[in-house]
Design a protein around this motif. Sequence first.
Motif, PDB file in Angstrom:
ATOM      1  N   ALA A 144       1.449 -17.768 -12.965  1.00 17.69           N
ATOM      2  CA  ALA A 144       1.650 -16.324 -13.142  1.00 17.69           C
ATOM      3  C   ALA A 144       2.910 -16.068 -13.965  1.00 17.69           C
ATOM      4  CB  ALA A 144       1.764 -15.636 -11.789  1.00 17.69           C
ATOM      5  N   ASP A 145       2.876 -15.026 -14.790  1.00 19.31           N
ATOM      6  CA  ASP A 145       4.043 -14.674 -15.602  1.00 19.31           C
ATOM      7  C   ASP A 145       5.016 -13.798 -14.832  1.00 19.31           C
ATOM      8  OD1 ASP A 145       3.393 -15.532 -18.614  1.00 19.31           O
ATOM      9  OD2 ASP A 145       1.553 -14.855 -17.655  1.00 19.31           O
ATOM     10  N   ASP A 146       4.508 -13.068 -13.848  1.00 14.44           N
ATOM     11  CA  ASP A 146       5.365 -12.186 -13.064  1.00 14.44           C
ATOM     12  C   ASP A 146       4.699 -11.969 -11.710  1.00 14.44           C
ATOM     13  OD1 ASP A 146       7.443 -10.555 -12.358  1.00 14.44           O
ATOM     14  OD2 ASP A 146       7.058  -9.007 -13.860  1.00 14.44           O
ATOM     15  N   TYR A 147       5.493 -11.484 -10.744  1.00 14.30           N
ATOM     16  CA  TYR A 147       5.012 -11.336  -9.370  1.00 14.30           C
ATOM     17  C   TYR A 147       5.650 -10.080  -8.788  1.00 14.30           C
ATOM     18  CZ  TYR A 147       3.297 -13.216  -4.888  1.00 14.30           C
ATOM     19  OH  TYR A 147       2.626 -13.426  -3.718  1.00 14.30           O
ATOM     20  N   ILE A 148       4.842  -9.090  -8.416  1.00 14.83           N
ATOM     21  CA  ILE A 148       5.357  -7.827  -7.884  1.00 14.83           C
ATOM     22  C   ILE A 148       4.814  -7.631  -6.475  1.00 14.83           C
ATOM     23  CG2 ILE A 148       5.575  -5.341  -8.237  1.00 14.83           C
ATOM     24  CD1 ILE A 148       4.903  -5.766 -11.169  1.00 14.83           C
ATOM     25  N   ALA A 149       5.707  -7.356  -5.520  1.00 11.64           N
ATOM     26  CA  ALA A 149       5.296  -7.142  -4.136  1.00 11.64           C
ATOM     27  C   ALA A 149       5.078  -5.654  -3.868  1.00 11.64           C
ATOM     28  CB  ALA A 149       6.340  -7.699  -3.178  1.00 11.64           C
ATOM     29  N   ILE A 185       0.073  -9.160  -8.057  1.00 14.54           N
ATOM     30  CA  ILE A 185       0.537  -8.063  -7.208  1.00 14.54           C
ATOM     31  C   ILE A 185      -0.056  -8.257  -5.821  1.00 14.54           C
ATOM     32  CG2 ILE A 185       0.497  -5.582  -6.809  1.00 14.54           C
ATOM     33  CD1 ILE A 185       0.470  -5.149  -9.772  1.00 14.54           C
ATOM     34  N   THR A 186       0.817  -8.226  -4.805  1.00  8.31           N
ATOM     35  CA  THR A 186       0.347  -8.498  -3.452  1.00  8.31           C
ATOM     36  C   THR A 186       1.252  -7.867  -2.410  1.00  8.31           C
ATOM     37  OG1 THR A 186      -0.142 -10.245  -1.865  1.00  8.31           O
ATOM     38  CG2 THR A 186       1.624 -10.667  -3.431  1.00  8.31           C
ATOM     39  N   ALA A 187       0.709  -7.702  -1.217  1.00  5.74           N
ATOM     40  CA  ALA A 187       1.505  -7.198  -0.094  1.00  5.74           C
ATOM     41  C   ALA A 187       2.445  -8.263   0.416  1.00  5.74           C
ATOM     42  CB  ALA A 187       0.590  -6.721   1.031  1.00  5.74           C
ATOM     43  N   LYS A 188       2.151  -9.530   0.119  1.00  7.56           N
ATOM     44  CA  LYS A 188       3.019 -10.609   0.555  1.00  7.56           C
ATOM     45  C   LYS A 188       4.273 -10.643  -0.301  1.00  7.56           C
ATOM     46  CE  LYS A 188      -0.537 -13.663   2.415  1.00  7.56           C
ATOM     47  NZ  LYS A 188      -1.095 -15.035   2.402  1.00  7.56           N
ATOM     48  N   GLU A 212       9.305 -15.597  -0.219  1.00  8.63           N
ATOM     49  CA  GLU A 212       9.680 -16.439  -1.348  1.00  8.63           C
ATOM     50  C   GLU A 212       8.620 -17.496  -1.615  1.00  8.63           C
ATOM     51  OE1 GLU A 212      13.377 -19.348  -2.781  1.00  8.63           O
ATOM     52  OE2 GLU A 212      13.405 -18.366  -0.816  1.00  8.63           O
ATOM     53  N   LEU A 213       7.984 -18.017  -0.557  1.00  9.09           N
ATOM     54  CA  LEU A 213       6.970 -19.052  -0.709  1.00  9.09           C
ATOM     55  C   LEU A 213       5.782 -18.550  -1.513  1.00  9.09           C
ATOM     56  CD1 LEU A 213       6.009 -21.909  -0.023  1.00  9.09           C
ATOM     57  CD2 LEU A 213       5.021 -20.983   2.086  1.00  9.09           C
ATOM     58  N   ASP A 214       5.333 -17.329  -1.219  1.00 10.26           N
ATOM     59  CA  ASP A 214       4.210 -16.757  -1.959  1.00 10.26           C
ATOM     60  C   ASP A 214       4.573 -16.533  -3.417  1.00 10.26           C
ATOM     61  OD1 ASP A 214       2.289 -16.529   0.139  1.00 10.26           O
ATOM     62  OD2 ASP A 214       3.485 -14.888   0.948  1.00 10.26           O
ATOM     63  N   THR A 215       5.798 -16.075  -3.652  1.00 10.69           N
ATOM     64  CA  THR A 215       6.247 -15.849  -5.026  1.00 10.69           C
ATOM     65  C   THR A 215       6.271 -17.159  -5.799  1.00 10.69           C
ATOM     66  OG1 THR A 215       7.625 -13.998  -4.290  1.00 10.69           O
ATOM     67  CG2 THR A 215       8.119 -14.936  -6.450  1.00 10.69           C
ATOM     68  N   VAL A 216       6.858 -18.196  -5.183  1.00  5.40           N
ATOM     69  CA  VAL A 216       6.943 -19.499  -5.846  1.00  5.40           C
ATOM     70  C   VAL A 216       5.551 -20.046  -6.111  1.00  5.40           C
ATOM     71  CG1 VAL A 216       7.644 -21.907  -5.541  1.00  5.40           C
ATOM     72  CG2 VAL A 216       9.216 -20.057  -4.933  1.00  5.40           C
ATOM     73  N   ARG A 217       4.651 -19.897  -5.160  1.00  4.05           N
ATOM     74  CA  ARG A 217       3.284 -20.404  -5.346  1.00  4.05           C
ATOM     75  C   ARG A 217       2.618 -19.721  -6.532  1.00  4.05           C
ATOM     76  NH1 ARG A 217      -1.901 -19.752  -1.223  1.00  4.05           N
ATOM     77  NH2 ARG A 217      -3.382 -20.934  -2.515  1.00  4.05           N
ATOM     78  N   GLY A 218       2.762 -18.390  -6.613  1.00  5.88           N
ATOM     79  CA  GLY A 218       2.154 -17.657  -7.721  1.00  5.88           C
ATOM     80  C   GLY A 218       2.712 -18.086  -9.057  1.00  5.88           C
ATOM     81  N   LEU A 219       4.030 -18.221  -9.131  1.00  9.90           N
ATOM     82  CA  LEU A 219       4.658 -18.619 -10.394  1.00  9.90           C
ATOM     83  C   LEU A 219       4.315 -20.060 -10.753  1.00  9.90           C
ATOM     84  CD1 LEU A 219       8.160 -16.934  -9.917  1.00  9.90           C
ATOM     85  CD2 LEU A 219       6.260 -16.123 -11.313  1.00  9.90           C
ATOM     86  N   ASP A 220       4.266 -20.935  -9.747  1.00  9.52           N
ATOM     87  CA  ASP A 220       3.924 -22.328 -10.003  1.00  9.52           C
ATOM     88  C   ASP A 220       2.484 -22.479 -10.479  1.00  9.52           C
ATOM     89  OD1 ASP A 220       6.419 -23.226  -9.377  1.00  9.52           O
ATOM     90  OD2 ASP A 220       5.913 -23.957  -7.369  1.00  9.52           O
ATOM     91  N   CYS A 221       1.625 -21.569 -10.054  1.00  6.37           N
ATOM     92  CA  CYS A 221       0.222 -21.627 -10.477  1.00  6.37           C
ATOM     93  C   CYS A 221       0.019 -21.058 -11.879  1.00  6.37           C
ATOM     94  CB  CYS A 221      -0.667 -20.872  -9.492  1.00  6.37           C
ATOM     95  SG  CYS A 221      -0.895 -21.704  -7.897  1.00  6.37           S
TER      96      CYS A 221
END
Length: 229
Positions: free
Chosen positions: A96-101, A79-82, A85-94
Motif C-alpha cells: 500500500a502507498d498510504d494507510y488512513i484509519a 482505509i480501515t477502522a483498524k 501499528e501492526l495493521d498499518t505495517v502489514r498494509g504498507l508491507d503488502c
Amino acid sequence: MIYIVEDDAAIRELEQYALQSSGYEVAAFESSEPFWQAMRTAEPELVILDVMLPGEDGFSILKKLRNTPSLRRMPIIMITAKSSELDTVRGLDCGADDYIAKPFGIMEFLSRVRAALRRNAPQTRPNVYSFHELMMDNARHSVTVNGEDVDLTYKEYSLLRLLLENSNLVVTRETILQVVWGTDISVESRTVDMHIRTLRKKLGSAGNYIRTVRKVGYKLADTKEGTEE
C-alpha cells in the motif's frame, strides 16, 4: 479514474462525493467481485481500498494487485477502522502507498489522494512554480523572491514545493510529514511547525503567504484572507 472498494455505504458515498466534487472521475464498489469485473475493463489511476470487506478482504485484493506487473506502480490507499501499528505495517508491507484509519477528515483524505497521484506521475510536474513575487525553478533547484535568490535546505525546498503545488488548498501536517519526510517515523508534527517558521523567515515578506490553518495544517494563500481557525 479512481476506484473505491468500501462496503460501508455511507463512507463509500462520502468518499465518492468528495472526490467527484474535486473533479475526479470515480467508480465505487461494495465488494471485490464488481471491482475485479471493472478492472478487466479499465485500470484506474488510483484505488482506495477498505480492509474489512465481505468475502475477499482488502489485504488479499492488495496482494493480487501488486502481483500483477502492470499494476505494481498504481497508487493504492488503504482505509480501515483498524488503527493499530501492526495493521498499518502489514498494509504498507503488502504494497500500500498510504494507510488512513477511520474516522478521518475529508480534507486529509483529499490531500492524501492528491499526494498519491502526484508521486505516481512526477513527469507531470512543471519546472516553474510561481505565487505573486515568489518563484521556484525546479530545473535549477532555485527559489527567488522579487528576483532575489533564497537559500533553502533540501527539506525547506521540498516543503515549499508541496505548498506551491497545492496553492490555495490546505495541506495537512500528516501529508507534509509523509511527502517531505517519507518513511522517517521518528519525525514529529512539531518538526513541521519548526520548518514552517524557518521557511517563513527566509522568504521574508513572501513568507506571509504561508497561512496556518489551526489544528489542520498550512496553505499558501493571499494574506488578505486572514487567519483561519
